[in-house]
Write an enzyme that holds these catalytic residues in place. Sequence first.
Site, PDB file in Angstrom:
ATOM      1  N   GLU A 194      -6.068   8.637  -1.206  1.00  0.00           N
ATOM      2  CA  GLU A 194      -4.783   7.944  -1.040  1.00  0.00           C
ATOM      3  C   GLU A 194      -3.902   8.122  -2.271  1.00  0.00           C
ATOM      4  OE1 GLU A 194      -3.130   3.396  -0.192  1.00  0.00           O
ATOM      5  OE2 GLU A 194      -5.019   3.690  -1.264  1.00  0.00           O
ATOM      6  N   GLU A 236      -1.741  -4.103   4.525  1.00  0.00           N
ATOM      7  CA  GLU A 236      -2.114  -4.304   3.122  1.00  0.00           C
ATOM      8  C   GLU A 236      -0.885  -4.797   2.347  1.00  0.00           C
ATOM      9  OE1 GLU A 236      -4.855  -1.913  -0.084  1.00  0.00           O
ATOM     10  OE2 GLU A 236      -3.039  -0.907   0.628  1.00  0.00           O
TER      11      GLU A 236
END
Length: 265
Positions: free
Chosen positions: A146, A243
């Site tokens: 990521e 998130e």
Amino acid sequence: MIRLAANLSMLFNEYGFLDRFAAAANAGFKGVEYLFPYAFSPEALRQALQECQLEQVLFNLPPGDWEAGERGLASLPGRESEFRYSVVEALRYAEALNCPRVHAMAGLLPAGADDATQAEHHATYVRNLRFAAGEAAKVGREILIEPINTRDMPGFFLSRQAQAMAVIKEVGAENLKLQFDLYHCQIMDGDLIRHLERQFSAIGHIQVAGVPERHEPDVGEVHYPAIFDRLRALGYRGWIGCEYRPRAETHTGLGWGEPWGLTSH
């Protein structure tokens, strides 16, 4: 179909960690993710998932010394043996929790890193990801990487989408995928829908948050309904991890998700 997963490291902090599973299920979530499971036994986590009929969709490998500021091991020269242990430990939890994917955080560059140091981190990163992908393939799991924005995480080794895609190509493992966090991408690269389209075949998981404050996805500069429409058009079948940091109590901010099955109060 849009499938939303609650990130229990950020959402439902009004509850103790193991109680957040039930809170997420009661709010309409069908899946959960979080940073790290390692403070709890696999058995305790599996019981929470089963009781709440939730799927575990993602968590991170052990990141090194998080409290001391470490943010992953994958690119850190000299820490290879620790990284390999972290892969084994994460896959042990992934099998116990029936979690199909785990995220290997890249780690931080030292302050003022020169070109040679960055090249060393890159070479270490590629070697470690090849090892991780190989081990994960043996048990049918995916490894994710990521890009994380350097405003929130200064010095993070992997920060750009193009860099991540180049690493995935260089490693050359079918089960190495992109964790495409739209919040981080907007801050570092922008052009979200075009990035989504170009990288779609490499994406293993998606995460969302409002930009720039990282609150609910219905505030800030990103229009998520348009992105969700494009995901449907592209045929995305994976999870979307929520998130973000709620502006207030988690439940009261879930109205944005009502079109996709969430409930607020």
